[in-house]
Scaffold this motif. Structure first.
Motif, mmCIF file in Angstrom:
data_model
loop_
_atom_site.group_PDB
_atom_site.id
_atom_site.type_symbol
_atom_site.label_atom_id
_atom_site.label_comp_id
_atom_site.label_asym_id
_atom_site.label_seq_id
_atom_site.Cartn_x
_atom_site.Cartn_y
_atom_site.Cartn_z
ATOM 1 N N ILE A 95 -70.550 -0.044 91.254
ATOM 2 C CA ILE A 95 -69.597 1.111 91.274
ATOM 3 C C ILE A 95 -68.645 0.184 92.161
ATOM 4 O O ILE A 95 -69.338 0.991 94.154
ATOM 5 C CB ILE A 95 -69.778 2.418 91.202
ATOM 6 C CG1 ILE A 95 -70.316 2.188 89.936
ATOM 7 C CG2 ILE A 95 -68.232 3.544 91.153
ATOM 8 C CD1 ILE A 95 -70.482 3.963 89.174
ATOM 9 N N PRO A 96 -67.641 0.062 93.167
ATOM 10 C CA PRO A 96 -67.334 0.015 93.819
ATOM 11 C C PRO A 96 -66.178 0.598 94.218
ATOM 12 O O PRO A 96 -64.850 1.042 95.280
ATOM 13 C CB PRO A 96 -65.986 -1.287 94.021
ATOM 14 C CG PRO A 96 -65.795 -1.407 92.478
ATOM 15 C CD PRO A 96 -67.017 -0.205 92.171
ATOM 16 N N MET A 97 -66.627 2.132 95.073
ATOM 17 C CA MET A 97 -65.707 3.123 95.359
ATOM 18 C C MET A 97 -67.595 3.586 96.557
ATOM 19 O O MET A 97 -67.406 4.667 96.287
ATOM 20 C CB MET A 97 -65.807 4.040 94.708
ATOM 21 C CG MET A 97 -64.322 3.913 93.483
ATOM 22 S SD MET A 97 -64.609 4.890 91.931
ATOM 23 C CE MET A 97 -63.638 6.150 92.915
ATOM 24 N N CYS A 98 -67.149 2.814 98.004
ATOM 25 C CA CYS A 98 -67.618 3.311 98.700
ATOM 26 C C CYS A 98 -67.199 2.836 99.859
ATOM 27 O O CYS A 98 -66.160 1.538 99.806
ATOM 28 C CB CYS A 98 -69.060 2.854 98.739
ATOM 29 S SG CYS A 98 -69.401 0.549 98.384
ATOM 30 N N CYS A 99 -67.383 3.792 101.392
ATOM 31 C CA CYS A 99 -66.577 3.208 102.657
ATOM 32 C C CYS A 99 -67.685 3.403 103.827
ATOM 33 O O CYS A 99 -68.683 3.559 103.937
ATOM 34 C CB CYS A 99 -65.432 3.686 102.623
ATOM 35 S SG CYS A 99 -65.747 5.062 103.120
ATOM 36 N N VAL A 100 -67.439 2.617 105.184
ATOM 37 C CA VAL A 100 -67.601 3.644 105.719
ATOM 38 C C VAL A 100 -67.335 4.087 106.578
ATOM 39 O O VAL A 100 -65.706 3.869 107.475
ATOM 40 C CB VAL A 100 -68.192 1.562 107.007
ATOM 41 C CG1 VAL A 100 -68.225 1.735 108.658
ATOM 42 C CG2 VAL A 100 -68.812 0.591 106.036
ATOM 43 N N SER A 101 -67.278 5.107 107.441
ATOM 44 C CA SER A 101 -66.660 6.350 108.459
ATOM 45 C C SER A 101 -67.185 6.127 109.522
ATOM 46 O O SER A 101 -68.349 6.832 109.541
ATOM 47 C CB SER A 101 -67.223 7.123 107.134
ATOM 48 O OG SER A 101 -66.661 7.035 105.160
ATOM 49 N N ILE A 102 -66.253 6.403 110.416
ATOM 50 C CA ILE A 102 -66.692 6.516 111.613
ATOM 51 C C ILE A 102 -65.444 7.934 112.472
ATOM 52 O O ILE A 102 -64.755 7.098 112.381
ATOM 53 C CB ILE A 102 -66.942 5.033 112.744
ATOM 54 C CG1 ILE A 102 -67.769 4.634 111.285
ATOM 55 C CG2 ILE A 102 -66.891 5.366 114.244
ATOM 56 C CD1 ILE A 102 -67.704 3.661 112.578
ATOM 57 N N ALA A 103 -66.009 8.732 113.315
ATOM 58 C CA ALA A 103 -65.005 9.547 113.214
ATOM 59 C C ALA A 103 -65.549 10.053 115.340
ATOM 60 O O ALA A 103 -66.712 9.437 115.157
ATOM 61 C CB ALA A 103 -64.664 10.469 112.658
ATOM 62 N N LEU A 104 -64.199 9.997 115.581
ATOM 63 C CA LEU A 104 -65.166 10.074 117.627
ATOM 64 C C LEU A 104 -64.859 12.183 117.570
ATOM 65 O O LEU A 104 -63.259 12.773 117.136
ATOM 66 C CB LEU A 104 -64.093 9.904 118.525
ATOM 67 C CG LEU A 104 -64.867 10.285 119.767
ATOM 68 C CD1 LEU A 104 -66.493 10.489 120.043
ATOM 69 C CD2 LEU A 104 -63.991 9.068 120.496
ATOM 70 N N SER A 105 -65.320 12.694 117.748
ATOM 71 C CA SER A 105 -65.201 14.097 118.338
ATOM 72 C C SER A 105 -64.999 15.233 119.275
ATOM 73 O O SER A 105 -66.162 14.695 120.127
ATOM 74 C CB SER A 105 -65.863 15.166 116.971
ATOM 75 O OG SER A 105 -66.268 16.423 117.187
ATOM 76 N N LEU A 106 -64.648 15.609 120.249
ATOM 77 C CA LEU A 106 -64.158 16.182 121.210
ATOM 78 C C LEU A 106 -64.487 17.878 120.815
ATOM 79 O O LEU A 106 -63.697 18.417 120.542
ATOM 80 C CB LEU A 106 -62.772 15.895 121.798
ATOM 81 C CG LEU A 106 -63.488 16.618 123.432
ATOM 82 C CD1 LEU A 106 -64.767 16.133 124.686
ATOM 83 C CD2 LEU A 106 -62.060 16.173 123.959
ATOM 84 N N ALA A 107 -64.868 18.940 120.973
ATOM 85 C CA ALA A 107 -65.710 20.424 121.039
ATOM 86 C C ALA A 107 -64.839 20.557 119.553
ATOM 87 O O ALA A 107 -64.703 21.388 119.291
ATOM 88 C CB ALA A 107 -63.660 20.784 121.959
ATOM 89 N N GLY A 108 -65.709 19.992 118.434
ATOM 90 C CA GLY A 108 -65.371 20.007 117.470
ATOM 91 C C GLY A 108 -64.508 19.730 116.747
ATOM 92 O O GLY A 108 -64.231 19.857 115.283
ATOM 93 N N ARG A 109 -63.540 19.051 117.082
ATOM 94 C CA ARG A 109 -62.540 18.703 116.646
ATOM 95 C C ARG A 109 -62.719 16.914 116.807
ATOM 96 O O ARG A 109 -62.359 16.345 117.358
ATOM 97 C CB ARG A 109 -61.483 18.796 117.217
ATOM 98 C CG ARG A 109 -61.382 20.634 117.502
ATOM 99 C CD ARG A 109 -60.007 21.000 118.094
ATOM 100 N NE ARG A 109 -58.537 21.082 117.513
ATOM 101 C CZ ARG A 109 -57.798 22.031 116.675
ATOM 102 N NH1 ARG A 109 -58.408 22.995 117.135
ATOM 103 N NH2 ARG A 109 -57.181 21.568 116.161
#
Length: 154
Positions: A95-109
């Motif tokens: 099922i083509p409903m997926c992705c790569v997810s990357i975030a950068l967080s600082l102090a929980g934000r």
């Protein structure tokens, strides 16, 4: 702070992992573990390794879905948050409903995020208060103020 170098690095990591996952999408998906709706695929781990290899250049700590923590996580230092294959069950079933997810967080934000929807060739990137982009084109919220005329998507 200028987070543009980190955004560029996260984009490079997401794009590399997305390319791998797109190429592997039609092949047999080796299941490492499955418990209820939680599934672990070899492709998930392989994509994470690609991402971590690239993000290592930043020197920031990482909290990754498959391998857990690496580096010293703390409120005073940036930390990457990585889900190499968000939607693994969909991926497994083609099922083509997926992705790569990357975030950068600082102090929980969050200070930046990259979502690569490799099935649609759409890479979403953003930095709070700086902007958001879809495939390098600026994105903006609609100027519609009447809820009856608005389109809402979750």
């Amino acid at each position: 702070m200028n987070w543009q170098p980190e955004l560029d690095l996260a984009t490079r990591a997401a794009t590399a992992a997305a390319s791998f996952l797109r190429d592997a999408f039609a092949r047999d998906k080796h299941v490492l573990a499955e418990e209820g709706r939680d599934i672990k695929l070899q492709a998930d781990r392989d994509a994470e390794a690609i991402i971590l290899d690239i993000l290592r250049e930043s020197g920031h700590a990482v909290l990754a879905e498959e391998s857990g923590e690496s580096g010293a996580l703390g409120d005073d230092a940036p930390a990457w948050i990585v889900d190499p294959l968000d939607g693994a069950m969909n991926y497994k079933h083609g099922i083509p409903m997926c992705c790569v997810s990357i975030a950068l967080s600082l102090a929980g934000r969050p200070v930046l995020g990259v979502i690569d929807d490799f099935n649609r060739a759409e890479c979403y990137r953003g930095i709070p208060s700086k902007g958001a982009w879809l495939n390098d084109q600026p994105m903006r919220a609609s100027k519609t103020t009447d809820a009856a005329r608005a389109i809402l998507v979750t």
